[in-house]
Scaffold this motif. Structure first.
Motif, PDB file in Angstrom:
ATOM      1  N   THR A   7       1.747  -8.422   3.258  1.00 44.71           N
ATOM      2  CA  THR A   7       1.488  -8.024   4.634  1.00 44.71           C
ATOM      3  C   THR A   7       2.740  -7.957   5.483  1.00 44.71           C
ATOM      4  O   THR A   7       2.678  -7.679   6.658  1.00 44.71           O
ATOM      5  N   PRO A  16      -0.285  -3.270   6.892  1.00 45.91           N
ATOM      6  CA  PRO A  16      -1.617  -3.540   6.322  1.00 45.91           C
ATOM      7  C   PRO A  16      -1.551  -4.222   4.965  1.00 45.91           C
ATOM      8  O   PRO A  16      -0.644  -3.962   4.169  1.00 45.91           O
ATOM      9  N   LEU A  18      -2.205  -4.753   1.151  1.00 48.31           N
ATOM     10  CA  LEU A  18      -2.265  -3.738   0.115  1.00 48.31           C
ATOM     11  C   LEU A  18      -3.309  -4.067  -0.940  1.00 48.31           C
ATOM     12  O   LEU A  18      -3.412  -5.199  -1.404  1.00 48.31           O
ATOM     13  N   TYR A  38      -3.344   2.187  -1.336  1.00 48.82           N
ATOM     14  CA  TYR A  38      -4.685   1.714  -1.005  1.00 48.82           C
ATOM     15  C   TYR A  38      -4.568   0.459  -0.149  1.00 48.82           C
ATOM     16  O   TYR A  38      -3.956  -0.527  -0.568  1.00 48.82           O
ATOM     17  N   THR A  39      -5.131   0.512   1.039  1.00 50.41           N
ATOM     18  CA  THR A  39      -5.112  -0.672   1.892  1.00 50.41           C
ATOM     19  C   THR A  39      -6.376  -1.498   1.665  1.00 50.41           C
ATOM     20  O   THR A  39      -7.414  -0.984   1.260  1.00 50.41           O
ATOM     21  N   GLN A  40      -6.252  -2.772   1.935  1.00 45.79           N
ATOM     22  CA  GLN A  40      -7.360  -3.707   1.729  1.00 45.79           C
ATOM     23  C   GLN A  40      -8.161  -3.840   3.017  1.00 45.79           C
ATOM     24  O   GLN A  40      -7.600  -3.873   4.106  1.00 45.79           O
ATOM     25  N   TRP A  65       5.127  -4.147   0.200  1.00 46.08           N
ATOM     26  CA  TRP A  65       5.639  -2.976   0.904  1.00 46.08           C
ATOM     27  C   TRP A  65       7.104  -2.702   0.577  1.00 46.08           C
ATOM     28  O   TRP A  65       7.482  -1.545   0.354  1.00 46.08           O
ATOM     29  N   PHE A  84      -2.750   7.627   2.265  1.00 47.24           N
ATOM     30  CA  PHE A  84      -3.263   6.283   2.532  1.00 47.24           C
ATOM     31  C   PHE A  84      -4.777   6.300   2.387  1.00 47.24           C
ATOM     32  O   PHE A  84      -5.468   7.075   3.067  1.00 47.24           O
ATOM     33  N   GLY A  86      -8.421   3.676   1.107  1.00 49.32           N
ATOM     34  CA  GLY A  86      -8.902   2.312   1.241  1.00 49.32           C
ATOM     35  C   GLY A  86     -10.031   2.015   0.293  1.00 49.32           C
ATOM     36  O   GLY A  86     -10.224   2.728  -0.694  1.00 49.32           O
ATOM     37  N   PRO A  89      -8.162   2.426   5.925  1.00 50.62           N
ATOM     38  CA  PRO A  89      -6.795   2.201   6.404  1.00 50.62           C
ATOM     39  C   PRO A  89      -6.686   1.980   7.912  1.00 50.62           C
ATOM     40  O   PRO A  89      -5.862   1.188   8.365  1.00 50.62           O
ATOM     41  N   HIS A  92      -6.431  -1.274  10.350  1.00 44.02           N
ATOM     42  CA  HIS A  92      -5.186  -1.982  10.643  1.00 44.02           C
ATOM     43  C   HIS A  92      -4.338  -1.152  11.601  1.00 44.02           C
ATOM     44  O   HIS A  92      -3.842  -0.083  11.240  1.00 44.02           O
ATOM     45  N   LEU A  95      -1.009   0.278  10.554  1.00 52.83           N
ATOM     46  CA  LEU A  95      -0.875   1.438   9.674  1.00 52.83           C
ATOM     47  C   LEU A  95       0.046   2.479  10.293  1.00 52.83           C
ATOM     48  O   LEU A  95       0.760   3.182   9.578  1.00 52.83           O
TER      49      LEU A  95
END
Length: 240
Positions: A7, A16, A18, A38-40, A65, A84, A86, A89, A92, A95
């Protein structure tokens, strides 16, 4: 790698969390070779979701990152863009910083979103080149599909932001008869027509990763006669 390491990025700017990273894709930004981040985290609980591991706010991807940005630096001139996905995304606000860093590195940007965070989305649009926008249901049935109260209003706001921008986009809907029936699809088509949208992608349900066994066993493709009726509202419809 610790969750905290996923983060924090260069410049001490939180980014964000990951959930995954794919080095190459030809399908996540049409016409472009891109990497996919891919964001969490996602508030929606769509029953057909094929990435349920990305729904929680934190994961254990082991990706950082700094490592992604370092790899992208080696791809200058070889890779067109970064997409991007998810999760969601736009959950956050940070982003936008990630989008700006990617653009500053010389890459285009693409975003896949449900539009459920309209303010965040509106703030990010100036830093996006292409949007894949998921229309999940008619506005009145959004909460039933997403599990998020008030999500229909939020998405309507995001669509308006998108259409008022100069950002290229694709509108798509995942189709499963247990989620959206004929009346629902017609209602969506009418909504898109009112918005002036003339192209619509209908995505076939993807059983890979879906944890709902009933959906996996009950899927049936869309009826071709219904296509003709839907095209009366949205002329350019394709199936993916």
């Amino acid at each position: 790698m610790s969750e905290a390491a996923t983060t924090v990025d260069i410049g001490l700017q939180p980014l964000p969390p990951l959930g995954g990273f794919a080095r190459f894709s030809t399908v996540d930004y049409p016409g472009h070779l891109c990497a996919v981040i891919y964001t969490q985290g996602c508030p929606c609980r769509c029953r057909y979701c094929h990435n349920p591991h990305l729904q929680p706010g934190r994961g254990h991807s082991g990706i950082s990152w700094p490592a992604i940005m370092a790899w992208l630096a080696t791809r200058a001139g070889l890779l067109d863009a970064v997409a991007f996905c998810g999760g969601e995304p736009t959950a956050h606000k940070s982003l936008r910083t990630a989008l700006q860093q990617v653009r500053d590195s010389g890459f285009g940007t693409a975003l896949h979103t449900s539009g459920i965070y309209p303010y965040n989305f509106s703030q990010m649009l100036p830093d996006i080149d292409w949007v894949g926008f998921d229309i999940k249901a008619p506005p009145a049935r959004y909460a039933a599909v997403t599990g998020v109260p008030g999500s229909g209003v939020r998405v309507q706001d995001s669509v308006e932001w998108l259409l008022s921008s100069n950002v290229a986009y694709e509108i798509r809907t995942t189709v499963h008869p247990a989620i959206l029936d004929t009346a629902d699809l017609i209602a969506i088509a009418r909504w898109l027509k009112r918005l002036g949208i003339s192209r619509w992608v209908l995505q076939s349900f993807n059983p890979a990763g879906c944890v709902n066994g009933d959906l996996v066993t009950s899927y049936a493709p869309i009826d071709h006669e219904l296509f003709d009726e839907l095209r009366g509202y949205v002329p350019d419809i394709s199936v993916r």
